[in-house]
Design a protein around this motif. Structure first.
Motif, PDB file in Angstrom:
ATOM      1  N   GLY A 101      23.115 -18.599 -14.660  1.00  0.00           N
ATOM      2  CA  GLY A 101      22.902 -19.028 -13.284  1.00  0.00           C
ATOM      3  C   GLY A 101      22.599 -17.916 -12.292  1.00  0.00           C
ATOM      4  N   ARG A 102      22.264 -16.745 -12.745  1.00  0.00           N
ATOM      5  CA  ARG A 102      21.917 -15.668 -11.807  1.00  0.00           C
ATOM      6  C   ARG A 102      20.457 -15.303 -11.978  1.00  0.00           C
ATOM      7  N   TRP A 103      19.876 -14.838 -10.897  1.00  0.00           N
ATOM      8  CA  TRP A 103      18.485 -14.381 -10.933  1.00  0.00           C
ATOM      9  C   TRP A 103      18.430 -13.029 -11.614  1.00  0.00           C
ATOM     10  N   PRO A 104      17.332 -12.739 -12.273  1.00  0.00           N
ATOM     11  CA  PRO A 104      17.193 -11.408 -12.869  1.00  0.00           C
ATOM     12  C   PRO A 104      17.247 -10.326 -11.789  1.00  0.00           C
ATOM     13  N   LEU A 105      17.729  -9.176 -12.174  1.00  0.00           N
ATOM     14  CA  LEU A 105      17.861  -8.059 -11.233  1.00  0.00           C
ATOM     15  C   LEU A 105      16.524  -7.705 -10.602  1.00  0.00           C
ATOM     16  N   ALA A 106      15.438  -7.773 -11.392  1.00  0.00           N
ATOM     17  CA  ALA A 106      14.110  -7.466 -10.851  1.00  0.00           C
ATOM     18  C   ALA A 106      13.768  -8.403  -9.690  1.00  0.00           C
ATOM     19  N   ALA A 107      14.142  -9.678  -9.793  1.00  0.00           N
ATOM     20  CA  ALA A 107      13.867 -10.636  -8.720  1.00  0.00           C
ATOM     21  C   ALA A 107      14.830 -10.443  -7.549  1.00  0.00           C
ATOM     22  N   GLN A 108      16.088 -10.127  -7.829  1.00  0.00           N
ATOM     23  CA  GLN A 108      17.074  -9.928  -6.762  1.00  0.00           C
ATOM     24  C   GLN A 108      16.682  -8.777  -5.848  1.00  0.00           C
ATOM     25  N   VAL A 109      16.087  -7.759  -6.411  1.00  0.00           N
ATOM     26  CA  VAL A 109      15.661  -6.604  -5.628  1.00  0.00           C
ATOM     27  C   VAL A 109      14.221  -6.766  -5.160  1.00  0.00           C
ATOM     28  N   GLY A 110      13.347  -7.219  -6.034  1.00  0.00           N
ATOM     29  CA  GLY A 110      11.921  -7.269  -5.753  1.00  0.00           C
ATOM     30  C   GLY A 110      11.517  -8.273  -4.693  1.00  0.00           C
ATOM     31  N   VAL A 111      12.113  -9.478  -4.711  1.00  0.00           N
ATOM     32  CA  VAL A 111      11.724 -10.510  -3.737  1.00  0.00           C
ATOM     33  C   VAL A 111      12.078 -10.075  -2.306  1.00  0.00           C
ATOM     34  N   PRO A 112      13.295  -9.602  -2.025  1.00  0.00           N
ATOM     35  CA  PRO A 112      13.573  -9.134  -0.662  1.00  0.00           C
ATOM     36  C   PRO A 112      12.717  -7.926  -0.251  1.00  0.00           C
ATOM     37  N   GLU A 113      12.420  -7.031  -1.206  1.00  0.00           N
ATOM     38  CA  GLU A 113      11.550  -5.892  -0.884  1.00  0.00           C
ATOM     39  C   GLU A 113      10.144  -6.361  -0.529  1.00  0.00           C
ATOM     40  N   LEU A 114       9.644  -7.324  -1.274  1.00  0.00           N
ATOM     41  CA  LEU A 114       8.318  -7.854  -0.978  1.00  0.00           C
ATOM     42  C   LEU A 114       8.297  -8.514   0.396  1.00  0.00           C
ATOM     43  N   ALA A 115       9.344  -9.283   0.710  1.00  0.00           N
ATOM     44  CA  ALA A 115       9.419  -9.921   2.037  1.00  0.00           C
ATOM     45  C   ALA A 115       9.485  -8.863   3.139  1.00  0.00           C
ATOM     46  N   GLY A 116      10.258  -7.819   2.927  1.00  0.00           N
ATOM     47  CA  GLY A 116      10.357  -6.749   3.930  1.00  0.00           C
ATOM     48  C   GLY A 116       9.051  -6.012   4.099  1.00  0.00           C
ATOM     49  N   ALA A 117       8.343  -5.768   3.004  1.00  0.00           N
ATOM     50  CA  ALA A 117       7.065  -5.080   3.088  1.00  0.00           C
ATOM     51  C   ALA A 117       6.046  -5.925   3.850  1.00  0.00           C
ATOM     52  N   LEU A 118       6.033  -7.230   3.578  1.00  0.00           N
ATOM     53  CA  LEU A 118       5.106  -8.114   4.284  1.00  0.00           C
ATOM     54  C   LEU A 118       5.467  -8.215   5.777  1.00  0.00           C
ATOM     55  N   ALA A 119       6.768  -8.253   6.074  1.00  0.00           N
ATOM     56  CA  ALA A 119       7.199  -8.342   7.481  1.00  0.00           C
ATOM     57  C   ALA A 119       6.894  -7.042   8.220  1.00  0.00           C
ATOM     58  N   GLY A 120       7.019  -5.921   7.523  1.00  0.00           N
ATOM     59  CA  GLY A 120       6.782  -4.622   8.151  1.00  0.00           C
ATOM     60  C   GLY A 120       5.331  -4.369   8.358  1.00  0.00           C
TER      61      GLY A 120
END
Length: 120
Positions: A101-120
């Protein structure tokens, strides 16, 4: 040592902006830039520092405009991250599977980083 180097480049940029008339300088030659890239890559591989860290101050010192220098550093970061990711995938060290029931570590880190990069 890197801090001293970056401070010296900052002084150089300040000097150029405040003491000289604003003229567009020609970019360094392709051979010089290729040699710089190779030298930075070797040094980065030996000591483990990211390639953009020494590249940005060196390009600024050679007279490349700061905005273009930063853009080239971003392009370098994408290539470096891609190569590193391929290496980790090849060695099986990327946490891909959904488990318990947990997301892979790559997704836990990568998805928020991608959102931050797009917002920035």
């Amino acid at each position: 040592m890197l801090g001293v180097f970056v401070a010296a480049v900052a002084c150089l940029v300040w000097f150029r902006e405040h003491r000289r008339p604003a003229t567009r300088r020609a970019h360094p030659s392709t051979a010089l830039l290729a040699g710089l890239g190779f030298g930075v890559a070797v040094a980065a591989g030996v000591v483990g520092i990211g390639g953009p860290m020494p590249t940005v101050p060196l390009l600024v010192a050679l007279g490349v405009p700061v905005l273009e220098t930063l853009a080239s550093a971003q392009a370098q970061s994408v290539v470096i991250a891609g190569a590193g990711t391929v290496g980790h995938v090849a060695h099986g060290t990327v946490d891909w599977p959904l488990a318990a029931g947990r997301w892979p570590l790559a997704a836990q880190v990568g998805v928020p980083e991608l959102a931050g990069a797009l917002a920035g």
